[in-house]
Design an enzyme around this catalytic site. Sequence first.
Site, mmCIF file in Angstrom:
data_model
loop_
_atom_site.group_PDB
_atom_site.id
_atom_site.type_symbol
_atom_site.label_atom_id
_atom_site.label_comp_id
_atom_site.label_asym_id
_atom_site.label_seq_id
_atom_site.Cartn_x
_atom_site.Cartn_y
_atom_site.Cartn_z
ATOM 1 N N THR A 4 0.833 -1.208 0.000
ATOM 2 C CA THR A 4 0.000 0.000 0.000
ATOM 3 C C THR A 4 0.867 1.258 0.000
ATOM 4 O O THR A 4 0.712 2.137 -0.845
ATOM 5 C CB THR A 4 -0.901 -0.010 1.258
ATOM 6 N N ARG A 19 8.616 -8.896 -2.072
ATOM 7 C CA ARG A 19 8.758 -10.351 -2.043
ATOM 8 C C ARG A 19 8.536 -10.972 -3.417
ATOM 9 O O ARG A 19 9.305 -11.791 -3.885
ATOM 10 C CB ARG A 19 7.719 -10.937 -1.078
ATOM 11 N N VAL A 23 3.859 8.022 12.346
ATOM 12 C CA VAL A 23 2.883 8.513 13.329
ATOM 13 C C VAL A 23 1.800 9.296 12.609
ATOM 14 O O VAL A 23 2.078 10.295 11.952
ATOM 15 C CB VAL A 23 3.548 9.415 14.393
ATOM 16 N N GLY A 54 0.073 8.770 9.937
ATOM 17 C CA GLY A 54 0.060 8.735 8.471
ATOM 18 C C GLY A 54 0.397 10.047 7.804
ATOM 19 O O GLY A 54 1.527 10.521 7.857
ATOM 20 N N GLY A 74 -11.524 -3.526 4.326
ATOM 21 C CA GLY A 74 -10.097 -3.200 4.243
ATOM 22 C C GLY A 74 -9.637 -2.143 5.235
ATOM 23 O O GLY A 74 -8.507 -1.684 5.183
ATOM 24 N N GLU A 104 -6.945 -5.008 9.535
ATOM 25 C CA GLU A 104 -6.123 -6.121 9.054
ATOM 26 C C GLU A 104 -6.847 -7.447 9.314
ATOM 27 O O GLU A 104 -7.725 -7.526 10.174
ATOM 28 C CB GLU A 104 -4.816 -6.171 9.858
ATOM 29 N N LYS A 117 2.857 4.558 18.329
ATOM 30 C CA LYS A 117 2.898 5.949 17.865
ATOM 31 C C LYS A 117 3.036 6.906 19.044
ATOM 32 O O LYS A 117 3.765 7.897 18.963
ATOM 33 C CB LYS A 117 1.628 6.256 17.080
ATOM 34 N N GLY A 177 -3.568 5.029 4.802
ATOM 35 C CA GLY A 177 -3.992 5.017 3.402
ATOM 36 C C GLY A 177 -2.824 5.361 2.492
ATOM 37 O O GLY A 177 -1.867 6.009 2.898
#
Length: 436
Positions: free
Chosen positions: A14, A46, A134, A136, A189, A192, A207, A308
């Site tokens: 993301t 990955r 912290v 976003g 979504g 998690e 945070k 996001g």
Amino acid sequence: MAEPLNIALAGLGTVGSGVVRLIETNAELIARRARRPIRIAAVSARDRGKDRGIDLSAYHWLDDPAEMATRPDIEVVVETVGGSDGPALTLARKALGSGKSFVTANKAMIAHHGLELAAAAENSAVALKFEAAVAGGIPVIKGLSEGAAANAIERVYGILNGTCNYILSTMEDTGRDFADVLGDAQRMGYAEADPTFDIEGVDAAHKLSILASIAFGTRLRFDAVETTGISGVLAADIAQARALGYVIRLIGTAEIDRGGAQPGLFQRVRPHLVRCDHPLASVDGATNAVVAEGNFMGRLLFQGAGAGEGPTASAVVADIIDIARGEKGPAFSMPSQELEALEPASSGHRIGRSYLRFIVPDRPGVLAEITAAMRDAGVSIESFIQKGRGDEAGGEVIVALVTHEGPEAGVRDALRILEGSDSVAKPPLVMQIIGG
Ligand SMILES: NC(=O)c1ccc[n+]([C@@H]2O[C@H](COP(=O)([O-])OP(=O)(O)OC[C@H]3O[C@@H](n4cnc5c(N)ncnc54)[C@H](OP(=O)(O)O)[C@@H]3O)[C@@H](O)[C@H]2O)c1
């Protein structure tokens, strides 16, 4: 224009793919602001074959992200892999040890290893930056370490986890219970597949510990954050709070506590009742908000998207731009050796009002036992609410009370008196009240 700043990007999920998209979309604007172009020299994740909705063919692919640390053409390593240890930590240590600046969105790693990594950055005279870790997209680290740099900050608190805030505000809007709303959040979504870190308050505690270190100039103490999540909050608590004029929010609070013989570091994440007219009460959905109180600036409120792709990438790229401009100041706003080592402060002498909720058997004498425990512990009760049997109480009875202002130690003593009593069917829920 100066030579490009070559970066390597580990992690293309993301946040990582958001970073690629942002650097490509705003390349010209970023180059003007950074005074040199930002060039992605290598990427790693990955699965090379995964469709990420972005064209990676122009970028050199590395199977092992640790290689980024040793390539001479790379100046900055950007980590968006995640995890407190494992490949992210290996990469951070190697990159900083090899004289590369390091940008990360990884709060778990910074909360656990931030001091070690800050010292490594100082030894190599490079930057360690983690604005995205912290809240976003909210530039709260920059706000505190630069904009508020002249202030003594004594308190910082706020809503630091968007998943919990989404769940609590949806429970409030719909009257549905926790498990039901969590299921929806996972399907949409917002949460998690394993939501433990979010709903048990661990993510907010990561945070909070980072914010506290930056705000107060103290050593990181994630281990000392008192943490309670939201999984114990019932729809009945939300309805009760609303009837009393409050909403429930998961709040992280950090404060320099001067009530003891020595100043201490108080850090707590816990659901709170927030009075409806308080600015944090209107923070809905997945939004984050942070309040900081400084001795000259007064109260600052930072609010915005706490997660996001776009907002988080925006914070990561802002850090990269800082590095391109040559800003390599200390990670925690002062050199790691100078951060003050404060001991954790107990919450006992904190003064405030509390909401306590019990689930009790439906028989005479139970309420008398609870009120006697409060009286014996010196807790004065402002209001007492008894609800009938509810589904959430499994046929038992929900009893809630609000205390007058008093030391939290009293509430703790009262609960200790009631521990093991057959008048209390399940562990009680305690929430402090914000906003009077
Ligand atoms: N998502 C947010 O809104 C948000 C907000 C703030 C901070 N953060 C932080 O940002 C970080 C990344 O989060 P995210 O949501 O972007 O995670 P994500 O979508 O799960 O992406 C993780 C990426 O890391 C790669 N990866 C995993 N293990 C790896 C390994 N051993 N070697 C190389 N690459 C590996 C994955 O590769 P594959 O794609 O090939 O599987 C994937 O591209 C975390 O620290 C998170 O806490 C996220």
